[in-house]
Design an enzyme around this catalytic site. Sequence first.
Site, PDB file in Angstrom:
ATOM      1  N   LYS A   1      29.494  46.448  57.425  1.00 32.99           N
ATOM      2  CA  LYS A   1      29.428  45.665  56.188  1.00 32.99           C
ATOM      3  C   LYS A   1      28.637  46.417  55.125  1.00 32.99           C
ATOM      4  O   LYS A   1      29.069  46.532  53.975  1.00 32.99           O
ATOM      5  CB  LYS A   1      28.802  44.304  56.463  1.00 32.99           C
ATOM      6  CG  LYS A   1      28.923  43.325  55.303  1.00 32.99           C
ATOM      7  CD  LYS A   1      28.424  41.938  55.702  1.00 32.99           C
ATOM      8  CE  LYS A   1      29.356  41.310  56.717  1.00 32.99           C
ATOM      9  NZ  LYS A   1      28.858  40.019  57.217  1.00 32.99           N
TER      10      LYS A   1
ATOM     11  N   ARG B   1      22.892  38.669  55.535  1.00 30.32           N
ATOM     12  CA  ARG B   1      24.058  38.720  56.411  1.00 30.32           C
ATOM     13  C   ARG B   1      23.982  39.908  57.367  1.00 30.32           C
ATOM     14  O   ARG B   1      23.417  40.951  57.056  1.00 30.32           O
ATOM     15  CB  ARG B   1      25.341  38.818  55.581  1.00 30.32           C
ATOM     16  CG  ARG B   1      25.477  37.700  54.565  1.00 30.32           C
ATOM     17  CD  ARG B   1      26.601  37.943  53.581  1.00 30.32           C
ATOM     18  NE  ARG B   1      27.877  37.502  54.095  1.00 30.32           N
ATOM     19  CZ  ARG B   1      29.050  37.857  53.567  1.00 30.32           C
ATOM     20  NH1 ARG B   1      29.084  38.666  52.536  1.00 30.32           N
ATOM     21  NH2 ARG B   1      30.165  37.396  54.082  1.00 30.32           N
TER      22      ARG B   1
ATOM     23  N   GLY C   1      32.073  36.756  62.933  1.00 33.10           N
ATOM     24  CA  GLY C   1      31.583  35.433  63.318  1.00 33.10           C
ATOM     25  C   GLY C   1      30.603  35.410  64.471  1.00 33.10           C
ATOM     26  O   GLY C   1      30.109  34.347  64.847  1.00 33.10           O
TER      27      GLY C   1
ATOM     28  N   MET D   1      27.579  36.997  64.733  1.00 38.24           N
ATOM     29  CA  MET D   1      26.152  37.000  64.388  1.00 38.24           C
ATOM     30  C   MET D   1      25.902  36.100  63.175  1.00 38.24           C
ATOM     31  O   MET D   1      26.821  35.519  62.633  1.00 38.24           O
ATOM     32  CB  MET D   1      25.681  38.437  64.158  1.00 38.24           C
ATOM     33  CG  MET D   1      25.629  39.228  65.460  1.00 38.24           C
ATOM     34  SD  MET D   1      25.259  40.979  65.222  1.00 38.24           S
ATOM     35  CE  MET D   1      26.727  41.591  64.424  1.00 38.24           C
TER      36      MET D   1
ATOM     37  N   ARG E   1      36.573  45.111  55.170  1.00 34.40           N
ATOM     38  CA  ARG E   1      36.493  45.755  56.479  1.00 34.40           C
ATOM     39  C   ARG E   1      37.921  45.934  57.003  1.00 34.40           C
ATOM     40  O   ARG E   1      38.857  45.324  56.489  1.00 34.40           O
ATOM     41  CB  ARG E   1      35.674  44.915  57.458  1.00 34.40           C
ATOM     42  CG  ARG E   1      36.236  43.534  57.726  1.00 34.40           C
ATOM     43  CD  ARG E   1      35.293  42.720  58.587  1.00 34.40           C
ATOM     44  NE  ARG E   1      35.728  41.329  58.694  1.00 34.40           N
ATOM     45  CZ  ARG E   1      34.954  40.322  59.044  1.00 34.40           C
ATOM     46  NH1 ARG E   1      33.690  40.531  59.321  1.00 34.40           N
ATOM     47  NH2 ARG E   1      35.428  39.095  59.121  1.00 34.40           N
TER      48      ARG E   1
ATOM     49  N   HIS F   1      46.096  42.093  97.204  1.00 37.90           N
ATOM     50  CA  HIS F   1      47.544  42.201  97.409  1.00 37.90           C
ATOM     51  C   HIS F   1      48.301  41.530  96.258  1.00 37.90           C
ATOM     52  O   HIS F   1      49.221  42.110  95.671  1.00 37.90           O
ATOM     53  CB  HIS F   1      47.930  41.568  98.751  1.00 37.90           C
ATOM     54  CG  HIS F   1      49.404  41.553  98.993  1.00 37.90           C
ATOM     55  ND1 HIS F   1      50.197  40.475  98.668  1.00 37.90           N
ATOM     56  CD2 HIS F   1      50.223  42.495  99.503  1.00 37.90           C
ATOM     57  CE1 HIS F   1      51.458  40.760  98.980  1.00 37.90           C
ATOM     58  NE2 HIS F   1      51.501  41.983  99.489  1.00 37.90           N
TER      59      HIS F   1
ATOM     60  N   SER G   1      49.689  64.001  95.330  1.00 37.52           N
ATOM     61  CA  SER G   1      49.617  62.809  94.490  1.00 37.52           C
ATOM     62  C   SER G   1      48.383  62.030  94.940  1.00 37.52           C
ATOM     63  O   SER G   1      48.273  61.670  96.110  1.00 37.52           O
ATOM     64  CB  SER G   1      50.873  61.956  94.648  1.00 37.52           C
ATOM     65  OG  SER G   1      50.787  60.807  93.842  1.00 37.52           O
TER      66      SER G   1
ATOM     67  N   CYS H   1      48.933  58.349  91.408  1.00 35.30           N
ATOM     68  CA  CYS H   1      49.865  57.225  91.530  1.00 35.30           C
ATOM     69  C   CYS H   1      49.158  55.909  91.855  1.00 35.30           C
ATOM     70  O   CYS H   1      49.803  54.922  92.190  1.00 35.30           O
ATOM     71  CB  CYS H   1      50.938  57.515  92.575  1.00 35.30           C
ATOM     72  SG  CYS H   1      50.283  57.735  94.237  1.00 35.30           S
TER      73      CYS H   1
ATOM     74  N   TYR I   1      50.859  64.766  85.797  1.00 31.58           N
ATOM     75  CA  TYR I   1      51.431  63.475  85.426  1.00 31.58           C
ATOM     76  C   TYR I   1      50.566  62.330  85.934  1.00 31.58           C
ATOM     77  O   TYR I   1      49.716  62.511  86.810  1.00 31.58           O
ATOM     78  CB  TYR I   1      52.861  63.322  85.986  1.00 31.58           C
ATOM     79  CG  TYR I   1      52.913  63.235  87.494  1.00 31.58           C
ATOM     80  CD1 TYR I   1      52.777  62.004  88.147  1.00 31.58           C
ATOM     81  CD2 TYR I   1      53.063  64.368  88.280  1.00 31.58           C
ATOM     82  CE1 TYR I   1      52.797  61.923  89.530  1.00 31.58           C
ATOM     83  CE2 TYR I   1      53.086  64.300  89.663  1.00 31.58           C
ATOM     84  CZ  TYR I   1      52.951  63.067  90.284  1.00 31.58           C
ATOM     85  OH  TYR I   1      52.957  62.982  91.662  1.00 31.58           O
TER      86      TYR I   1
END
Length: 866
Positions: free
Chosen positions: A8, A78, A87, A89, A322, A438, A753, A821, A841
Amino acid sequence: MKAILGGKGANLAEMTRVGLNVPPGFTITTAACNHYLSKNKKLPGQAKKQISNALKKLEKRTGKKFGSNVNPLLVSVRSGSAVSMPGMMDTVLNLGLNDETVEALATQTNDKRFALDAYRRFIQMFSDVVLGVSNKKFEKVLENEKKRINAKNDSDLNDSSWEKIITKYKEIVKKQTNKNFPSDPETQLDLAIKAVFDSWNVKRAITYRKANNIPDNLGTGVNVQSMVFGNMGKTSGTGVAFTRNPSNGKKEFYGEYLVNAQGEDVVAGIRTPKQIKELKKELPEIYKQLETISKKLEKHFRDVQDMEFTFEKGKLFMLQTRKGKRTPEAAVKIAVDLNKEKLISKKEAVLRIEPTQLDKLLHRRIDPKADVQEIGTGLAASPGAAAGKIVFDADTAEMLGRKGRKVLLVAPETTPDDIHGMIEAQGILTARGGMTSHAAVVARGMGKPCIAGCDVLKINEKNKTCLIGSTELKEGDVVTIDGTTGKVILGRVPTIEPTLNPNMEKLLRWADSFRTLGVRTNADNPEDSSKARMFGAEGIGLCRTEHMFMDKKRLPIVRKMILSRTLKERKNALKKLLPMQRNDFYGIFKAMSGYPVIIRLLDPPLHEFLPNKEELMGKIVKLEFERNKSDLLKEQQLYQIVSELSESNPMLGHRGCRLGIVFPEIYEMQVQAIFEAAVKAAKRGFKVKPQVMIPLVGVSGELKELRQVSLKAAKSVLKKYKKKIPYKIGTMIELPRACLVADRVAEHADFFSFGTNDLTQTTFGFSRDDVEAKFMAIYLEKGILPENPFMTLDSNGVGILVDMAVKKARKIKKNFSVGICGEHGGDPESIKFCHSAGLDYVSCSPYRVPVARLASAHAALGNGIN
C-alpha cells in the site's frame, strides 16, 4: 520498495509520483513493525521522533494542525504488507477527533451532522480495533436510535440523534475498559499505530498467510494519511474499482460505489453499493476522471489494478491501488490479453499465472454464486467438486453408478478392494486417512474429488447412516464435497465443468516453449491416457498394473492365482489374466501413440487382493454357528492362506521385485502381455514405445535377475511375431539404498523413475497414513517440518538422495534417463527441485498435467532460461 514500505505504501508513493491526486501522508516501515513485534511491543528508539517530524511535514502540506480546535488535521491509519492481504489487518479512520475538534470540523464544513457522524464512526472503529470493544455493542445502540426516530438509513439521523449516540458510545467504552475514551490525538495515533502492528498477528491474518504461503516475517507497514471525506453530501462518495472485470477478465471498467459514505460502508456491506456505471449518470465528471486514471494505472503497472477512491465535494482522491485479485479464469484471460495489447511479454504472461491457479480450473468447481450450508471439513485430498447420494460401500456405489445415478462413496477409509466403487462414484469422503492415503492417491489419479480425514464424520455402517458434525444423514441423502477446500456441504450445489479454453491452451503453448522438463502422466487405462494427452502429456511415466487386477471380473482369477498351491495352477490362472492385461496395454498404446509408456510390473503384496482377515473370521464364526461344513472348510482354508500371506509390515515386506523373484511367472505374463499389445498396436499403425519398470529394487542383483526375466519374455514375443520394437527396461527408485548404490543399479537399467512417495516414507521412517492422522499437523504447526513432505518434496533429505542417484547413474551412463512419478510430480515446488536436479521429466495424474507444464516453465524461467 514493497518489502520496506508494504504494498500500500509503495503504491501510494508511486501514484503520487505519476501525478495522481493522493491525500498526503507518510509510511512507517515494515522494519519498525518487526522491531515492535520482536522487542516486547516497543517501537524503535527514533520512531516517535520520526513520526512527530513526519506529522509536522504533513501539517505544512495540508495547512492544518493535528489536534487544533480551529483547523484540525484528521488522519487515517492503515496497514499494508509487501504481499496483499485484503481485509486481514486493521484500519482506523477519522483519527484526531475529540469533543473540541469535532466542533471545529462542524464549523469548518458548515455541516454539524457530517462532523458528528465522522466522530461516532471514529469512536466505534477505534474502540473495536484499538480498545477491543466489540463492534456489536455500538451497532445495537445505532439500530435502537434508528428505530426510535423511525429512520431507515444512517444518513437519516439528525444532529440530536448523533449526539445521543456519541454519549452512549463513550459510556460503552468506559464500562468495557474502565477508562474514558482517549481524547488526546497524539495518544490516539500512538495506540492506533501499535494496534495496526499488532493486527499482523491476529488469527485471521495468520490463517490467511498460512493458506497463501505468505512468510510470517514480512511484517506490515502503517500508512498515515490525511483524511478525505466521502460522507459530505450528494457530491461526495467512496468506492472500489478494477481496471478489468476480476471475475471473467473482460476488458471493462468494473466496480462499486456509494454516495455520501465512507470506505467501510462499501466493504462492510452496511449499504448496498451501486454499480460503477451508474456513476457515469450521477456524477459524469468523476466517472470520466476515474476511467482515465484506470487506464493510466493499468498501463503504468502493466497489470489489472484494484483501486480505492473517495470524492469529496466533487473532488476525486485516489486512496489505494494494488494488483487486483482475480479468479483463475480471469487471470489466464488477462495474461493473454495483456500480451496481445503489447503490455507484457509471453514470458511475463506465463510467469503471471501461478500453477496452482490452473489446478482450480481443471476440476469441477463449486459455482461461486451458490449459497451453501457447510456441515463439516476434512483434508482437501483431491481437488474438484462433486455432488451425489451418499452410499457406504463400494458395491452399492458400483451398482448405482452403473445405472447412471450420481453417488458419493462415504467410508471410514478405502482399500484396494473398493476400487470398483471408487470408479463409479462421483467423489470420495473418508473419516480417516491423510493426503496420501489410498483414497487420496487413487482419487487424484482418477481426477475425482476427495476429502480425507474428516474427523467429524461418524459412520454407522449397520444402520447405513452417518453423522457429519451435528447433521444426521442416511444412505441416499445428497451431499456435495469440495475437494479443493475440504468442505462438506449439505445438498446438491451447482458446479462448473473443467475445460481447457483457448486462452489456457495458448498460455500453455507459451509455457512449453520455455520449459526443459518433459511432462508425462500417471495413467492405468485408455480413458485416463486419452484425457492426459488432451491436457498435453508427453507419455506415461507410471502405469500401475495392480489397478487392472482390481476389476471385479478379474479379482476372482487373481485370487485363484494367489491361492494356487502349484506352479501349474498358478500359470493356468495367469493364462486367463494374460488377454485381459494385453487389451489394457493395447488401449493405452493406442492413446499414447508416438510417446513412451512406462509400465510398472506388479508391486503390492499379494494379500491386498484377498479378503480381509477380520471379515473372514466373522464368516467362519457364522458358518460354525450354522453348521455349514462344506462352506466352513473353504473359508477356513482361505483364512489359513490369508494368514500365511499377511505381514506385520507389508510396506517393507514381500512386494515389488521381491514378488517377481519368488514368482517370476507373474512378471513373465505381464511382460508377455505388454509386448503382445505393443506388436498388435504397431501392426495397426500406432507408434509404440514400451518401457518396463521393475519396482522396489534395493540391490543391483534384484534388477539384474529380473531384467533377464523381462528380456527373455520380450524377445520371445518379438521373435514369434517377427517384429522389431524399441523398448527399455528400468527400475523405480523408492528405497534409500537404491540411491546410495545407484551406479551399480544403473549398470542393469535403461532408466530410473523416482517413486518419491515411498522414497519419502523410507527416508523419514514414516508410515504416511499414520503420520498424517497422528502428528503431521502438530509438526507443521510447531515448525518442526516446513511442509508436509508427502505434498512437497523434502529437498534437504529425500532431495539429496535423488540428486546423488542421478549423479551416480550418469557417471556410469552419460545420457541416462531419469524422471519422477510420485505425487510430487504435480507439485510446483517439487517440480522446481526436479528441474534443478537435472531430471528429464515429471509424471503426474492427468488433471495435474497442465499444472506441471506451467510449473516446469516457471522453474526454467526462474533459473535464467529465456
